[in-house]
Each structure stands twice: as C-alpha cells, then as structure tokens.
Write an enzyme that holds these catalytic residues in place. Structure first.
Site, PDB file in Angstrom:
ATOM      1  N   ARG A  87     -50.756 -11.484 -28.612  1.00 46.05           N
ATOM      2  CA  ARG A  87     -49.830 -11.488 -27.478  1.00 46.05           C
ATOM      3  C   ARG A  87     -50.574 -11.657 -26.160  1.00 46.05           C
ATOM      4  NH1 ARG A  87     -48.427  -7.454 -31.077  1.00 46.05           N
ATOM      5  NH2 ARG A  87     -46.382  -7.663 -32.070  1.00 46.05           N
ATOM      6  N   ASP A 122     -47.797  -4.574 -22.017  1.00 43.70           N
ATOM      7  CA  ASP A 122     -48.490  -3.545 -21.235  1.00 43.70           C
ATOM      8  C   ASP A 122     -49.070  -4.130 -19.955  1.00 43.70           C
ATOM      9  OD1 ASP A 122     -48.168  -1.387 -23.263  1.00 43.70           O
ATOM     10  OD2 ASP A 122     -49.377  -2.765 -24.454  1.00 43.70           O
ATOM     11  N   HIS A 174     -48.895  -2.321 -27.383  1.00 45.72           N
ATOM     12  CA  HIS A 174     -48.043  -3.117 -28.268  1.00 45.72           C
ATOM     13  C   HIS A 174     -48.906  -4.284 -28.730  1.00 45.72           C
ATOM     14  CE1 HIS A 174     -44.679  -5.055 -30.100  1.00 45.72           C
ATOM     15  NE2 HIS A 174     -44.613  -6.035 -29.218  1.00 45.72           N
TER      16      HIS A 174
END
Length: 310
Positions: A87, A122, A174
């Site tokens: 990500r 984040d 995450h």
C-alpha cells in the site's frame, strides 16, 4: 446529518450504498473525478429509496459543492498497479492529491469529522491531520479495523463462535508491520490463546487484502462496511471501541506518530484513547510499528515536498 464521500470508485460506491441502506444520513453528497459517474451513482441510489426506511437527498457533484458536512470520507486514490508491492507504493501519487484537496475540504466543512480510507492510510491520515485545522480527534483513518474484523471472522471459524462475540484486535500499521494483541483476546471472558493455530490464522489475515486484490482486482465490501460501522458510531454517539488510525502526541510512551490504536468513538469523533497493558512481545511489535511508520511518514512527505508537490 450530512455526509460527503470524495472518490466514487469501488469503495466509495459500496460505502454510499451501505449508508443509504442503513439510513445513516438525510443528505449524501458524492464526488468523483468524473462528475457524470458521481451523478450516475447518486441517481441509481436515489432509485433505491423506495425500498429503504428513510428518505434522503442524494447528490452527485464536484468538490466545491461539498459544504457544511458533518462527516467527510476520503476514498479518492491513484490506481494500484501490478508493479506495486504494498500500500505504501500508492503514497507518491496520493500525497499530491491530499495536498490539493484537504485544505479545501476542511475550509468548506469546518465542523466535519474527516475519515480517511485512502492508502497508505496511516501516512495519509497523518498528512490530512497536518493539512487540516481540525483537532486530531476529528481526523481518523479506518486503519486496522478491517484487519481486526478479518481476524475475528477467521478465528470464529476455528473457535465455532460468532465473530461478534470475539474480542481480538490487530493494531499498528494497516500493512506488514501490524500485530495481533493476543494478551487481550477473549471469547466470553475466556482467553483466546496465542498458539500456533491462531498464529497461522493471523498470518492469513495479514495477507487477506492482497489475496482479495489478486482475485478480483480490488477490495471494497469489507473496508466499506468497516467505514460504515465507524460512521454509525459517530451518528448515534455509540461510544464504540475500535482500532482506528489516529495521530497522537504520546501513546504508550511513543511520541508524535499515527497508526491504529484502540479508541472510543462517538459524535465528537475520537473521545478517548484506550491504554491496554501489553506483553513484552506486543510491546516490541508496537515499537517496531512506531519506527516503521515514522520513517515512512518522514521519508514520503519529504520526498513529496522536494519534488514540488506542495
């Protein structure tokens, strides 16, 4: 209650549908890069209202018409490509988008709660908090709420207990440095043991998002439902406990960082940071998360600034 969704891709569309079905607002504003897509979604959702319990105004429009919302959800993102391995690889494209839209959104919606879904969540939550005059309690990322839900779902199969009756959190990033908090995992007051079987389940969870992505090219239902759960806690002032990505000055001895920790959510946003006592292994994982996220935030934002994205 007025809610805006910025980004009507797979996640934004699924979230809008869930909000309409649950009747969580009386005014829903949808924004997409392609205005016709937003208008089409709005019209399609409007056609469902005869089957729903609550009428509402649904608009498909452009960013400048998102004003005076109570909640604004940011899902807009660059498209993840096959070359991207995590990500974090989305940050280079998504940081300039946030630098452009967050000041405009918060200026037009000064009393809103800002919810971030865009990845890397984040980093993007931290950036949104820095670009916004809103208090940190009103800027939150969905973070590991969806990972925790996946964890409970898979644990429920092993334990043969409904997932809603399990209390098991995944905290931190995450992403790859997230970690399970087995020391506080419970089913009906009985501890969920930190054993090899449950560790294998956690390993499945840590890969689950990319497994779905590999199979269908995107994820949307779980993350949209997670976001809807947060919104419901805000709308009804439920004071629900959940792990969300949030910026904090200090938590468990960690300074100035942003990742998922257990919080209490109500109408004012995040109203309390919870402080679970962790074992030595979990504390080590927490410190590693803090190092990884802080390094990522610093390097990505500095790189973006140097490239002229300001």
């Amino acid at each position: 209650m007025k809610i805006g969704i910025i980004g009507m891709g797979h996640v934004g569309s699924a979230l809008a549908y869930a909000l309409v079905l649950k009747g969580l607002c009386n005014h829903l504003v949808l924004v997409s890069r392609d205005e016709s897509k937003a208008r089409g979604d709005a019209l399609d959702l409007e056609h469902t209202l005869a089957f729903c319990e609550r009428p509402m105004i649904i608009e498909g429009t452009t960013l400048e018409y998102v004003v005076d919302c109570d909640i604004v959800v940011i899902t807009v993102s660059a498209v993840m490509t096959a070359k991207m391995k995590s990500r974090m690889d989305l940050a280079e494209a998504n940081i300039p988008i946030f630098r452009k839209i967050i000041p405009a959104i918060t200026a037009a919606n000064p009393n809103a709660i800002l919810m971030i879904i865009t990845n890397p969540v984040d980093v993007m939550t931290y950036l949104a908090a820095q670009l916004s005059p809103l208090p940190h309690s009103k800027v939150m990322g969905v973070g590991t709420l969806v990972d925790s839900a996946r964890f409970r779902t898979l644990l429920s199969k092993a334990e043969q207990i409904h997932p809603d009756d399990l209390r098991a959190y995944i905290l931190g990033e995450h992403g790859p440095s997230q970690f399970p908090v087995f020391s506080h995992a419970l089913a009906g007051g009985e501890p969920i043991e930190d054993n090899s079987e449950h560790r294998l389940i956690y390993e499945e969870v840590s890969k689950a998002g990319f497994e779905v992505y590999g199979l269908k090219g995107y994820t949307n239902y779980a993350i949209a439902t997670a976001a809807c759960t947060v919104i419901q806690a805000i709308v009804y002032d439920e004071h629900r406990t959940m792990p969300l990505s949030t910026c904090f000055n200090e938590w468990q001895g960690i300074q100035d960082n942003c990742f998922s920790i257990p919080v209490v959510v109500g109408r004012a946003g995040i109203i309390r940071y919870l402080q679970p006592e962790m074992n030595l292994q979990e504390k080590a994982s927490l410190n590693e998360v803090a190092r990884v996220i802080k390094q990522s935030i610093t390097s990505l934002l500095e790189s973006s600034s140097n490239s002229g994205s300001l």
